[in-house]
Design a protein around this motif. Structure first.
Motif, PDB file in Angstrom:
ATOM      1  N   LEU A   1      10.047 147.595-111.277  1.00 27.40           N
ATOM      2  CA  LEU A   1       9.820 146.321-110.611  1.00 27.40           C
ATOM      3  C   LEU A   1       8.786 145.495-111.371  1.00 27.40           C
ATOM      4  N   PRO A   2       8.985 144.171-111.406  1.00 27.33           N
ATOM      5  CA  PRO A   2       8.009 143.296-112.065  1.00 27.33           C
ATOM      6  C   PRO A   2       6.863 142.945-111.120  1.00 27.33           C
ATOM      7  N   THR A   3       5.698 142.701-111.672  1.00 30.11           N
ATOM      8  CA  THR A   3       4.556 142.312-110.863  1.00 30.11           C
ATOM      9  C   THR A   3       3.523 141.596-111.715  1.00 30.11           C
ATOM     10  N   ALA A   4       2.765 140.707-111.092  1.00 26.21           N
ATOM     11  CA  ALA A   4       1.615 140.114-111.765  1.00 26.21           C
ATOM     12  C   ALA A   4       0.524 141.179-111.893  1.00 26.21           C
TER      13      ALA A   4
ATOM     14  N   ARG B   1      -7.827 135.571-113.550  1.00 27.19           N
ATOM     15  CA  ARG B   1      -7.096 135.895-114.780  1.00 27.19           C
ATOM     16  C   ARG B   1      -5.867 135.011-114.924  1.00 27.19           C
ATOM     17  N   LEU B   2      -5.145 134.796-113.828  1.00 26.48           N
ATOM     18  CA  LEU B   2      -3.914 134.014-113.882  1.00 26.48           C
ATOM     19  C   LEU B   2      -4.186 132.514-113.859  1.00 26.48           C
ATOM     20  N   THR B   3      -5.196 132.095-113.096  1.00 26.69           N
ATOM     21  CA  THR B   3      -5.527 130.663-112.964  1.00 26.69           C
ATOM     22  C   THR B   3      -7.047 130.518-113.038  1.00 26.69           C
ATOM     23  N   PRO B   4      -7.608 130.503-114.241  1.00 19.95           N
ATOM     24  CA  PRO B   4      -9.062 130.471-114.407  1.00 19.95           C
ATOM     25  C   PRO B   4      -9.711 129.290-113.671  1.00 19.95           C
ATOM     26  N   GLY B   5     -10.795 129.578-112.956  1.00 19.41           N
ATOM     27  CA  GLY B   5     -11.558 128.554-112.273  1.00 19.41           C
ATOM     28  C   GLY B   5     -11.035 128.148-110.911  1.00 19.41           C
ATOM     29  N   ARG B   6      -9.942 128.737-110.466  1.00 21.56           N
ATOM     30  CA  ARG B   6      -9.309 128.279-109.229  1.00 21.56           C
ATOM     31  C   ARG B   6      -9.854 128.957-107.972  1.00 21.56           C
ATOM     32  N   TRP B   7     -10.342 130.181-108.093  1.00 19.35           N
ATOM     33  CA  TRP B   7     -10.752 130.954-106.916  1.00 19.35           C
ATOM     34  C   TRP B   7     -11.750 130.186-106.054  1.00 19.35           C
TER      35      TRP B   7
ATOM     36  N   GLY C   1      -0.478 138.711-121.677  1.00 20.74           N
ATOM     37  CA  GLY C   1       0.682 138.784-120.793  1.00 20.74           C
ATOM     38  C   GLY C   1       0.359 138.354-119.373  1.00 20.74           C
ATOM     39  N   LEU C   2       1.411 138.061-118.620  1.00 26.91           N
ATOM     40  CA  LEU C   2       1.266 137.647-117.227  1.00 26.91           C
ATOM     41  C   LEU C   2       2.031 138.553-116.263  1.00 26.91           C
ATOM     42  N   VAL C   3       3.116 139.149-116.743  1.00 24.84           N
ATOM     43  CA  VAL C   3       3.975 139.974-115.891  1.00 24.84           C
ATOM     44  C   VAL C   3       4.140 141.355-116.503  1.00 24.84           C
TER      45      VAL C   3
END
Length: 209
Positions: free
Chosen positions: A55-58, A137-143, A38-40
């Protein structure tokens, strides 16, 4: 010797499923797999005036905790940071189940419900590590490709961790379950699969400075 997580969550008054209990599982691996896909998440709690809020959240599961973050001055995070009881849910929708009668229409899904109290992650390095885990977790390798986070950005962000100690998963899979007398009704019956997929990335039209 470190304590290893148990393979299943205990059934509590809050997590015991009474409606269609055969669809429930307390298996830790099953719960973690749904959280990892899941993402949200939706977080429910009682506001300062007692009004129910959802409320929704990442989010991200990091080990045996779920991490969420937000503005340090926002009502959402400041309330949760006070240690109010909360409920976090994640749902993955796998398909529309079309039966031969409206009554037996359903959905194929996988969901997780977690109960507990969130804890504030204190300290710059601990917060930074949690934010890194959430971003990866949300965008692997981006940090590591991004402009480094500033001390001020970390300071004005509240990062919370929710221990995975009280959780349950529930799911439905398979075709519709019609009444025997409806099996000959001349209408399509079956499952319409649903899946969240990423589209082609759309570049930011704003030119670089």
């Amino acid at each position: 010797m470190t304590d290893m997580p148990v393979s299943s969550f205990p059934r509590t008054e809050r997590t015991t499923v009474h409606r269609l209990p055969k669809r429930a599982t307390y298996d830790r691996a099953a719960v973690e797999a749904i959280l990892d896909e899941g993402l949200v998440a939706h977080i429910g709690f009682a506001g300062t005036d007692g009004t129910p809020v959802v409320l929704p959240t990442a989010y991200a599961r990091l080990g045996d905790k779920v991490i969420v973050h937000g503005s340090s001055v926002g009502h959402f995070m400041t309330t949760l940071a006070e240690g109010v009881p909360l409920c976090l849910t994640v749902t993955l929708l796998d398909g529309l189940v079309l039966a031969r009668s409206a009554f037996h229409h359903s959905m194929n899904y996988r969901s997780v419900t977690v109960f507990g109290t969130a804890r504030v992650i204190e300290g710059h390095e601990a917060k930074l590590e949690a934010l890194r885990g959430l971003t990866e977790r949300l965008t692997p390798g981006r940090w590591d490709q991004l402009r480094p986070v500033t001390v001020k950005e970390v300071a004005i962000t509240t990062v919370l961790e929710l221990p995975l100690t009280e959780a349950v998963a529930k799911f439905r899979a398979g075709p519709p379950v019609d009444d025997a007398e409806d099996m000959g009704w001349p209408v399509f019956a079956g499952v319409v699969p649903l899946k969240l997929t990423a589209g082609e990335p759309v570049p930011d039209p704003t030119p670089a400075a």
